[in-house]
Motif scaffolding. Structure first.
Motif, PDB file in Angstrom:
ATOM      1  N   LEU A  61     -49.957   0.345  43.645  1.00 56.71           N
ATOM      2  CA  LEU A  61     -49.571  -0.025  45.081  1.00 56.71           C
ATOM      3  C   LEU A  61     -49.502   1.115  46.161  1.00 56.71           C
ATOM      4  O   LEU A  61     -50.092   1.277  47.007  1.00 56.71           O
ATOM      5  N   ILE A  62     -49.147   2.407  45.415  1.00 54.43           N
ATOM      6  CA  ILE A  62     -48.879   3.655  46.010  1.00 54.43           C
ATOM      7  C   ILE A  62     -50.441   4.164  46.304  1.00 54.43           C
ATOM      8  O   ILE A  62     -50.923   4.662  47.623  1.00 54.43           O
ATOM      9  N   CYS A  63     -51.422   3.887  45.387  1.00 53.61           N
ATOM     10  CA  CYS A  63     -52.863   4.289  45.558  1.00 53.61           C
ATOM     11  C   CYS A  63     -53.558   3.666  46.742  1.00 53.61           C
ATOM     12  O   CYS A  63     -54.302   4.158  47.377  1.00 53.61           O
ATOM     13  N   VAL A  64     -53.341   2.347  46.528  1.00 52.32           N
ATOM     14  CA  VAL A  64     -53.685   1.570  47.572  1.00 52.32           C
ATOM     15  C   VAL A  64     -53.156   1.700  49.145  1.00 52.32           C
ATOM     16  O   VAL A  64     -54.217   2.022  49.984  1.00 52.32           O
ATOM     17  N   VAL A  65     -51.839   2.166  49.203  1.00 49.68           N
ATOM     18  CA  VAL A  65     -51.692   2.319  50.602  1.00 49.68           C
ATOM     19  C   VAL A  65     -52.115   3.790  51.025  1.00 49.68           C
ATOM     20  O   VAL A  65     -52.467   3.852  52.198  1.00 49.68           O
ATOM     21  N   ALA A  66     -52.247   4.781  50.075  1.00 48.16           N
ATOM     22  CA  ALA A  66     -52.718   6.019  50.434  1.00 48.16           C
ATOM     23  C   ALA A  66     -54.326   5.944  50.605  1.00 48.16           C
ATOM     24  O   ALA A  66     -54.701   6.591  51.675  1.00 48.16           O
ATOM     25  N   ALA A  67     -54.983   5.185  50.257  1.00 47.65           N
ATOM     26  CA  ALA A  67     -56.270   4.921  50.418  1.00 47.65           C
ATOM     27  C   ALA A  67     -56.605   4.303  51.708  1.00 47.65           C
ATOM     28  O   ALA A  67     -57.456   4.680  52.612  1.00 47.65           O
ATOM     29  N   ALA A  68     -55.669   3.301  52.263  1.00 47.80           N
ATOM     30  CA  ALA A  68     -55.630   2.800  53.451  1.00 47.80           C
ATOM     31  C   ALA A  68     -55.504   3.657  54.668  1.00 47.80           C
ATOM     32  O   ALA A  68     -55.845   3.724  55.644  1.00 47.80           O
ATOM     33  N   VAL A  69     -54.453   4.631  54.324  1.00 51.27           N
ATOM     34  CA  VAL A  69     -54.153   5.491  55.292  1.00 51.27           C
ATOM     35  C   VAL A  69     -55.064   6.575  55.617  1.00 51.27           C
ATOM     36  O   VAL A  69     -55.454   6.778  56.722  1.00 51.27           O
ATOM     37  N   LEU A  70     -55.562   6.998  54.583  1.00 51.74           N
ATOM     38  CA  LEU A  70     -56.893   7.785  54.524  1.00 51.74           C
ATOM     39  C   LEU A  70     -57.922   7.314  55.051  1.00 51.74           C
ATOM     40  O   LEU A  70     -58.650   7.958  56.164  1.00 51.74           O
ATOM     41  N   THR A  71     -58.288   6.055  55.050  1.00 52.26           N
ATOM     42  CA  THR A  71     -59.296   5.311  55.780  1.00 52.26           C
ATOM     43  C   THR A  71     -59.227   5.378  57.396  1.00 52.26           C
ATOM     44  O   THR A  71     -59.990   5.465  57.938  1.00 52.26           O
ATOM     45  N   GLY A  72     -57.901   4.964  57.496  1.00 54.53           N
ATOM     46  CA  GLY A  72     -57.485   4.989  58.988  1.00 54.53           C
ATOM     47  C   GLY A  72     -57.599   6.178  59.567  1.00 54.53           C
ATOM     48  O   GLY A  72     -58.107   6.273  60.943  1.00 54.53           O
ATOM     49  N   MET A  73     -56.981   7.113  58.900  1.00 57.16           N
ATOM     50  CA  MET A  73     -57.242   8.515  59.474  1.00 57.16           C
ATOM     51  C   MET A  73     -58.749   9.019  59.864  1.00 57.16           C
ATOM     52  O   MET A  73     -59.191   9.549  60.817  1.00 57.16           O
ATOM     53  N   ILE A  74     -59.559   8.930  58.755  1.00 60.94           N
ATOM     54  CA  ILE A  74     -60.880   9.084  58.742  1.00 60.94           C
ATOM     55  C   ILE A  74     -61.649   8.271  60.146  1.00 60.94           C
ATOM     56  O   ILE A  74     -62.260   8.893  60.952  1.00 60.94           O
ATOM     57  N   TYR A  75     -61.412   6.916  60.181  1.00 61.21           N
ATOM     58  CA  TYR A  75     -61.938   6.211  61.157  1.00 61.21           C
ATOM     59  C   TYR A  75     -61.299   6.851  62.323  1.00 61.21           C
ATOM     60  O   TYR A  75     -62.147   6.690  63.486  1.00 61.21           O
ATOM     61  N   TYR A  76     -59.974   7.024  62.582  1.00 64.34           N
ATOM     62  CA  TYR A  76     -59.552   7.536  63.915  1.00 64.34           C
ATOM     63  C   TYR A  76     -60.344   8.867  64.457  1.00 64.34           C
ATOM     64  O   TYR A  76     -60.767   8.893  65.387  1.00 64.34           O
ATOM     65  N   PHE A  77     -60.339   9.823  63.318  1.00 62.36           N
ATOM     66  CA  PHE A  77     -60.960  10.986  63.950  1.00 62.36           C
ATOM     67  C   PHE A  77     -62.380  10.917  64.160  1.00 62.36           C
ATOM     68  O   PHE A  77     -62.901  11.602  65.074  1.00 62.36           O
ATOM     69  N   ALA A  78     -63.068  10.047  63.387  1.00 69.20           N
ATOM     70  CA  ALA A  78     -64.539   9.826  63.719  1.00 69.20           C
ATOM     71  C   ALA A  78     -64.731   9.158  65.122  1.00 69.20           C
ATOM     72  O   ALA A  78     -65.637   9.497  65.807  1.00 69.20           O
ATOM     73  N   GLU A  79     -64.000   8.277  65.577  1.00 61.07           N
ATOM     74  CA  GLU A  79     -63.826   7.622  66.722  1.00 61.07           C
ATOM     75  C   GLU A  79     -63.523   8.536  67.929  1.00 61.07           C
ATOM     76  O   GLU A  79     -63.998   8.460  68.956  1.00 61.07           O
TER      77      GLU A  79
END
Length: 55
Positions: A12-30
């Protein structure tokens, strides 16, 4: 039982960390995409629309 909970918690921690990381990458790319709005096709189409020139 404790071993199963531990594995579940780690997963569960890995899934949440991956979601947060993906969101940050998307945010900075935008954010970078917004800065590049003055380059490329978008500018050409705006210029064509304002000048009345069509290809």
């Amino acid at each position: 039982m404790d071993e199963t909970r531990k594995k579940f918690r780690i997963c569960l921690i890995c899934v949440v960390a991956a979601a947060v990381l993906t969101g940050m990458i998307y945010y900075f790319a935008e954010c970078n995409a917004a800065e590049r709005e003055t380059e490329g096709t978008l500018v050409d189409r705006r210029w064509e629309a304002e000048s009345g020139i069509e290809q």
